[in-house]
Design a protein around this motif. Structure first.
Motif, PDB file in Angstrom:
ATOM      1  N   LEU A 189       0.860  -1.280   0.262  1.00  0.00           N
ATOM      2  CA  LEU A 189       0.167   0.062   0.004  1.00  0.00           C
ATOM      3  C   LEU A 189       0.780   1.207   0.029  1.00  0.00           C
ATOM      4  CD1 LEU A 189      -2.927  -0.868   2.525  1.00  0.00           C
ATOM      5  CD2 LEU A 189      -3.196  -0.734   0.131  1.00  0.00           C
ATOM      6  N   THR A 190       1.815   1.381   0.872  1.00  0.00           N
ATOM      7  CA  THR A 190       2.860   2.415   0.792  1.00  0.00           C
ATOM      8  C   THR A 190       3.505   2.639  -0.347  1.00  0.00           C
ATOM      9  OG1 THR A 190       3.206   2.125   3.227  1.00  0.00           O
ATOM     10  CG2 THR A 190       4.612   3.421   2.189  1.00  0.00           C
ATOM     11  N   ALA A 191       3.908   1.386  -0.973  1.00  0.00           N
ATOM     12  CA  ALA A 191       4.713   1.621  -2.319  1.00  0.00           C
ATOM     13  C   ALA A 191       3.608   2.225  -3.352  1.00  0.00           C
ATOM     14  CB  ALA A 191       5.154   0.212  -2.748  1.00  0.00           C
ATOM     15  N   ARG A 192       2.478   1.637  -3.482  1.00  0.00           N
ATOM     16  CA  ARG A 192       1.506   2.214  -4.622  1.00  0.00           C
ATOM     17  C   ARG A 192       1.476   3.704  -4.348  1.00  0.00           C
ATOM     18  NH1 ARG A 192       2.238  -2.513  -5.310  1.00  0.00           N
ATOM     19  NH2 ARG A 192       4.080  -1.419  -5.989  1.00  0.00           N
ATOM     20  N   ALA A 193       1.395   4.182  -2.955  1.00  0.00           N
ATOM     21  CA  ALA A 193       1.058   5.764  -2.708  1.00  0.00           C
ATOM     22  C   ALA A 193       2.514   6.519  -2.972  1.00  0.00           C
ATOM     23  CB  ALA A 193       0.990   5.770  -1.247  1.00  0.00           C
ATOM     24  N   VAL A 194       3.599   6.094  -2.828  1.00  0.00           N
ATOM     25  CA  VAL A 194       4.823   6.874  -3.097  1.00  0.00           C
ATOM     26  C   VAL A 194       4.936   6.694  -4.414  1.00  0.00           C
ATOM     27  CG1 VAL A 194       7.187   6.988  -2.659  1.00  0.00           C
ATOM     28  CG2 VAL A 194       5.758   6.488  -0.956  1.00  0.00           C
ATOM     29  N   GLU A 195       5.132   5.748  -5.267  1.00  0.00           N
ATOM     30  CA  GLU A 195       5.432   5.486  -6.704  1.00  0.00           C
ATOM     31  C   GLU A 195       4.461   6.288  -7.608  1.00  0.00           C
ATOM     32  OE1 GLU A 195       5.512   1.399  -7.091  1.00  0.00           O
ATOM     33  OE2 GLU A 195       3.554   1.125  -7.320  1.00  0.00           O
ATOM     34  N   ASN A 196       3.147   6.452  -7.259  1.00  0.00           N
ATOM     35  CA  ASN A 196       2.032   7.039  -7.878  1.00  0.00           C
ATOM     36  C   ASN A 196       1.785   8.696  -7.143  1.00  0.00           C
ATOM     37  OD1 ASN A 196       1.676   5.135 -10.089  1.00  0.00           O
ATOM     38  ND2 ASN A 196       1.199   3.786  -7.891  1.00  0.00           N
ATOM     39  N   THR A 197       2.444   8.966  -6.270  1.00  0.00           N
ATOM     40  CA  THR A 197       2.223  10.067  -5.759  1.00  0.00           C
ATOM     41  C   THR A 197       0.679  10.417  -5.428  1.00  0.00           C
ATOM     42  OG1 THR A 197       2.480  11.426  -7.618  1.00  0.00           O
ATOM     43  CG2 THR A 197       4.228  11.458  -5.947  1.00  0.00           C
ATOM     44  N   VAL A 198      -0.054   9.378  -4.805  1.00  0.00           N
ATOM     45  CA  VAL A 198      -1.354   9.489  -4.504  1.00  0.00           C
ATOM     46  C   VAL A 198      -1.766   9.042  -3.047  1.00  0.00           C
ATOM     47  CG1 VAL A 198      -2.441   8.838  -6.845  1.00  0.00           C
ATOM     48  CG2 VAL A 198      -1.784   7.071  -5.350  1.00  0.00           C
ATOM     49  N   SER A 252       7.992  12.150 -10.082  1.00  0.00           N
ATOM     50  CA  SER A 252       8.588  10.842 -10.945  1.00  0.00           C
ATOM     51  C   SER A 252       7.360  10.612 -11.918  1.00  0.00           C
ATOM     52  CB  SER A 252       8.486   9.782  -9.612  1.00  0.00           C
ATOM     53  OG  SER A 252       7.322   9.558  -9.056  1.00  0.00           O
ATOM     54  N   LEU A 253       6.146  10.959 -11.620  1.00  0.00           N
ATOM     55  CA  LEU A 253       5.270  10.506 -12.818  1.00  0.00           C
ATOM     56  C   LEU A 253       5.645  11.363 -14.187  1.00  0.00           C
ATOM     57  CD1 LEU A 253       1.764  10.589 -11.007  1.00  0.00           C
ATOM     58  CD2 LEU A 253       2.910   8.501 -11.715  1.00  0.00           C
ATOM     59  N   ALA A 254       6.081  12.698 -13.878  1.00  0.00           N
ATOM     60  CA  ALA A 254       6.282  13.425 -15.079  1.00  0.00           C
ATOM     61  C   ALA A 254       7.753  12.965 -15.560  1.00  0.00           C
ATOM     62  CB  ALA A 254       6.494  14.691 -14.648  1.00  0.00           C
ATOM     63  N   ASN A 255       8.682  12.280 -14.902  1.00  0.00           N
ATOM     64  CA  ASN A 255       9.918  12.038 -15.376  1.00  0.00           C
ATOM     65  C   ASN A 255       9.986  10.695 -16.015  1.00  0.00           C
ATOM     66  OD1 ASN A 255      11.010  14.555 -14.501  1.00  0.00           O
ATOM     67  ND2 ASN A 255      11.475  13.588 -12.360  1.00  0.00           N
ATOM     68  N   ARG A 256       9.034  10.031 -16.138  1.00  0.00           N
ATOM     69  CA  ARG A 256       8.959   8.563 -16.428  1.00  0.00           C
ATOM     70  C   ARG A 256       9.683   8.592 -18.098  1.00  0.00           C
ATOM     71  NH1 ARG A 256       3.571   5.835 -16.146  1.00  0.00           N
ATOM     72  NH2 ARG A 256       2.788   7.918 -15.958  1.00  0.00           N
ATOM     73  N   ARG A 257      10.286   7.551 -18.559  1.00  0.00           N
ATOM     74  CA  ARG A 257      10.436   7.420 -19.889  1.00  0.00           C
ATOM     75  C   ARG A 257       9.717   6.075 -20.448  1.00  0.00           C
ATOM     76  NH1 ARG A 257      16.760   7.650 -20.956  1.00  0.00           N
ATOM     77  NH2 ARG A 257      15.891   7.848 -23.065  1.00  0.00           N
ATOM     78  N   MET A 258       9.196   5.453 -19.461  1.00  0.00           N
ATOM     79  CA  MET A 258       8.537   4.217 -19.905  1.00  0.00           C
ATOM     80  C   MET A 258       7.132   4.403 -19.322  1.00  0.00           C
ATOM     81  SD  MET A 258      11.292   1.214 -18.893  1.00  0.00           S
ATOM     82  CE  MET A 258      10.321  -0.032 -19.558  1.00  0.00           C
ATOM     83  N   ARG A 259       6.366   3.947 -20.395  1.00  0.00           N
ATOM     84  CA  ARG A 259       4.452   4.217 -19.770  1.00  0.00           C
ATOM     85  C   ARG A 259       3.953   2.699 -20.104  1.00  0.00           C
ATOM     86  NH1 ARG A 259       2.553   9.363 -18.576  1.00  0.00           N
ATOM     87  NH2 ARG A 259       4.459  10.738 -18.732  1.00  0.00           N
ATOM     88  N   SER A 260       2.787   2.522 -19.289  1.00  0.00           N
ATOM     89  CA  SER A 260       2.051   1.354 -19.488  1.00  0.00           C
ATOM     90  C   SER A 260       1.392   1.548 -20.767  1.00  0.00           C
ATOM     91  CB  SER A 260       1.113   1.281 -18.272  1.00  0.00           C
ATOM     92  OG  SER A 260       0.305   2.359 -18.221  1.00  0.00           O
ATOM     93  N   THR A 261       1.092   0.105 -21.171  1.00  0.00           N
ATOM     94  CA  THR A 261       0.220   0.120 -22.597  1.00  0.00           C
ATOM     95  C   THR A 261      -0.797  -0.655 -22.566  1.00  0.00           C
ATOM     96  OG1 THR A 261       1.638  -1.825 -23.510  1.00  0.00           O
ATOM     97  CG2 THR A 261       2.524   0.091 -23.872  1.00  0.00           C
TER      98      THR A 261
END
Length: 261
Positions: A189-198, A252-261
């Motif tokens: 739960l903490t990881a999903r919050a931090v990596e997605n800033t939500v 980190s969301l804006a800085n991604r170079r790989m996106r989900s498809t």
């Protein structure tokens, strides 16, 4: 947005669960909540491995959703809750979202079934199509995940890549208790919050069978509030400015170079 996470242990008696839910929501009178979240399988517990969930499943216009609609109108709040949705074959493990007018605004059918830790949910339920689901409460966009989905970060990322980027991810769950399971729960739960800033808000079943520990994590990874394993209500105010600030400092969301498809 004020959110209430309602933690309880559901039964295989659907009528008893409706009574329990109505009583729990009555305690929210005067709390001025905008969003109420009930656990996965709030309508009817999974029961034993040989319990027939097809027989227990209800249609989306059945008594469970009717109760949620009544309570949503009474509280003037959106309600999210887990149920087993009737089909011609195996049922879906479904989250329903009912708005403050008592309207069913969206559903999310669990994509990742819990075929893990010696259990096979896919023998009793069918997976939903890969269709991520979001809804809004006022100006806040909310994304939906269910329990085992938490172990698949690509679902959260896909939600973040949608047309409306969520400020909150909801995770209704019946997280089975066991060795290291509480540590997995909090960490994921903490990881999903931090990596997605939500904000991540997780409403779990409690009792002897499940882990409980419904909680809210902020976009910085701090636990705002957390229940234990008994029946409880977790109340939290989710400030969108906290999300905006975290994305400014940690883009980190804006800085991604790989996106989900």
């Amino acid at each position: 947005m004020r959110i209430a996470l309602v933690q309880f242990a559901s039964d295989i008696d659907a009528a008893a669960n409706r009574h329990t839910i109505a009583a729990a929501l009555a305690d929210l009178d005067g709390a001025s909540v905008d969003l109420v979240v009930l656990p996965e399988a709030a309508m009817h517990d999974f029961g034993s491995a040989d319990h027939d969930l097809s027989a227990a499943a209800e249609p989306l216009d059945g008594p469970f959703v009717a109760l949620l609609a009544e309570q949503a109108r009474r509280l003037d709040a959106t309600i999210v809750a887990g149920m087993f949705e009737r089909t011609d074959g195996l049922p879906y493990n479904t989250l329903v979202v009912v708005n403050a007018d008592g309207e069913l605004v969206t559903t999310y059918r669990k994509i990742h079934l819990y075929d893990s830790f010696g259990y096979r949910e896919s023998e009793r339920l069918r997976p939903g199509d890969i269709v991520p689901a979001t809804f809004t409460v006022g100006d806040t966009t909310v994304g939906l995940m269910t329990c085992y989905d938490l172990r698949f970060p690509e679902l959260a990322r896909t939600l973040m890549d949608g047309r409306a980027v969520p400020d909150v991810l909801l995770v209704p769950a019946a997280w089975v208790a066991g060795e290291r399971k509480l540590e997995h729960w909090r960490t994921l739960l903490t990881a999903r919050a931090v990596e997605n800033t939500v904000f991540v808000a997780a409403a779990a079943q409690g009792g002897d069978r499940y882990t409980g520990h419904s909680l809210v994590v902020d976009p910085w990874g701090s636990i705002v509030d957390e229940a234990h394993d008994a029946d409880a209500v977790v109340l939290a105010d989710l400030d969108p400015q906290v999300v905006a600030r975290s994305r400014e400092v940690n883009p980190s969301l804006a800085n991604r170079r790989m996106r989900s498809t």
